[in-house]
Motif scaffolding. Structure first.
Motif, mmCIF file in Angstrom:
data_model
loop_
_atom_site.group_PDB
_atom_site.id
_atom_site.type_symbol
_atom_site.label_atom_id
_atom_site.label_comp_id
_atom_site.label_asym_id
_atom_site.label_seq_id
_atom_site.Cartn_x
_atom_site.Cartn_y
_atom_site.Cartn_z
ATOM 1 N N TYR A 49 0.854 -1.185 0.000
ATOM 2 C CA TYR A 49 0.000 0.000 0.000
ATOM 3 C C TYR A 49 0.896 1.244 0.000
ATOM 4 O O TYR A 49 2.071 1.173 0.392
ATOM 5 N N GLU A 66 -0.593 5.091 5.572
ATOM 6 C CA GLU A 66 -0.260 4.771 6.969
ATOM 7 C C GLU A 66 -1.035 5.680 7.935
ATOM 8 O O GLU A 66 -1.211 6.874 7.658
ATOM 9 N N ILE A 88 -2.576 1.651 8.634
ATOM 10 C CA ILE A 88 -3.696 0.844 8.132
ATOM 11 C C ILE A 88 -4.717 0.676 9.253
ATOM 12 O O ILE A 88 -4.381 0.271 10.373
ATOM 13 N N HIS A 114 0.391 -4.055 9.419
ATOM 14 C CA HIS A 114 1.532 -3.331 8.879
ATOM 15 C C HIS A 114 2.641 -4.261 8.406
ATOM 16 O O HIS A 114 3.630 -3.814 7.826
ATOM 17 N N GLY A 119 -6.894 2.705 4.962
ATOM 18 C CA GLY A 119 -5.883 3.378 5.764
ATOM 19 C C GLY A 119 -6.318 4.777 6.148
ATOM 20 O O GLY A 119 -7.509 5.124 6.092
ATOM 21 N N LYS A 161 -7.895 4.099 0.596
ATOM 22 C CA LYS A 161 -8.455 2.747 0.697
ATOM 23 C C LYS A 161 -8.650 2.186 -0.711
ATOM 24 O O LYS A 161 -8.746 2.934 -1.691
#
Length: 376
Positions: free
Chosen positions: A60, A65, A67, A111, A136, A141
């Motif tokens: 991702y 950040e 998640i 993570h 996240g 997303k």
């Protein structure tokens, strides 16, 4: 000059290595800024009543950040994935289980980029495709377009090659291995007609793959094994699946194989089926004979009718009896005689009229004329 050339070559090598390191760093950074998911394998074959392991990893963007949660959606036949069946949110599900208690994540920390799960108590309705969704921070997303699939297998798969007497052959039985908690145990049984079934323990090899087990039975068939039943039984703890096949062993030359196949066919038919077939053949023969006789009779009648009538003139050509055929001839003959008699009478009258006042020459000529008239 040699020293300068060596320095230039060394400098070029250093620049190349630096460029490679920089490119690799950019690639890693790009990977960390992409939404991506992989499955290994992408399709899992499961057995009803057991569990299924779905192994996956995802990436991702850094901006997503931290998640927040990982979701799992079931897709319908129209490939629309909108049925939520799992939510990894720790606040709502501390045990990382689904609402039905079937799904559990192997890694609790999202993570670590591990989205592997175990689906327990699989049933036939769980067959289909599934999609992961990651949500996240900063409204970052995604529902990953790459999906995984679960297939249901309720019986082992048995593969038997053509068998010939005295020639070694290998019989294969494969079973799914979807759940590491319960590895399968494969057993071979064989039953010859008129004898009790017995377990085969020799000449069996087992191969273990990531998603299935394969058991191979080495067998040298004999004519005694023809029409015998071989079974493959797979046990997963308290769950058992099985399948069986009938062996067909060819022996002798080609004619023997044909005779053997004919005998097997007649045995399968049974006495009642054979009698029913013979009765049907007899009835068909009688119906055909009656139909043929009627057709021949009608054909002869039509042919006789065609000979007695002329379709072009409409004149009836039917033969009459002999008496009717002779009647017109008799009537014509009578009319001819009557005409002749009338002519004779007229000739006599003319002769008498001409006899008055005639000379000899005239008389002679009259007689000649009379004689000629007599012939008419």
């Amino acid at each position: 000059m040699d020293f300068i050339s060596s320095c230039v070559l060394l400098l070029l090598m250093v620049l190349n290595m630096s460029a490679g390191i920089l490119a690799y760093s950019c690639f890693i950074q790009g990977q960390n800024n992409m939404w991506h998911i992989t499955f290994n394998p992408q399709e899992v074959t499961a057995v009803p009543g057991l569990c299924a392991l779905i192994s996956c990893n995802f990436t991702y963007p850094d901006k997503a950040e931290p998640i927040q949660k990982i979701l799992l959606y079931a897709c319908n036949k129209n490939e629309i994935c909108n049925k939520k069946i799992f939510n990894s949110n720790e606040e709502s599900r501390r045990d990382k289980q689904s609402e039905t208690g079937q799904i559990e994540m192997l890694e609790t920390d999202p993570h670590k980029n591990n989205c592997s799960i175990i689906m327990k108590d699989i049933n036939v309705t769980d067959e289909g495709e599934y999609a992961f969704r990651v949500e996240g921070s900063n409204t970052k997303k995604i529902t990953y377009p790459t999906r995984f699939k679960i297939s249901i297998q309720e019986k082992p798969i048995m593969d038997i090659p053509p068998l010939r007497e005295g020639e070694p052959a290998g019989l294969n039985c494969s079973a799914p291995f979807p759940c590491p908690e319960t590895p399968p145990d494969i057993t071979w049984l064989i039953k010859i007609k008129g004898e009790p079934a017995f377990k085969l323990q020799d000449n069996i090899t087992l191969a273990t793959f990531k998603s299935y087990y394969l058991s191979t039975l080495a067998l040298t068939p004999s004519s005694k094994l023809h029409d015998a039943t071989v079974g493959c039984y797979v046990t997963y703890g308290h769950v058992e699946i099985s399948t069986s096949r009938t062996l067909e062993v060819m022996y002798g030359n080609t004619s023997s194989v044909v005779i053997q196949g004919t005998e097997t066919f007649l045995k399968k038919l049974g006495l009642s089926t054979i009698l029913t077939f013979l009765a049907g053949m007899a009835c068909s023969a009688v119906i055909f004979s009656v139909t043929l006789c009627c057709w021949v009779s009608c054909h002869r009648a039509n042919k006789h009718k065609g000979l007695t009538a002329n379709p072009d003139t409409g004149v009836n050509l039917e033969k009459k009896p002999a008496e009717e055929e002779r009647e017109p001839a008799d009537m014509e003959y009578a009319e001819i005689n009557r005409d002749r008699r009338g002519n004779g009478k007229r000739c006599d009258d003319n002769q008498s009229e001409m006899s008055n006042g005639e000379t000899e020459d005239q008389k002679q000529k009259r007689e000649e004329l009379y004689s000629n008239l007599r012939f008419c």
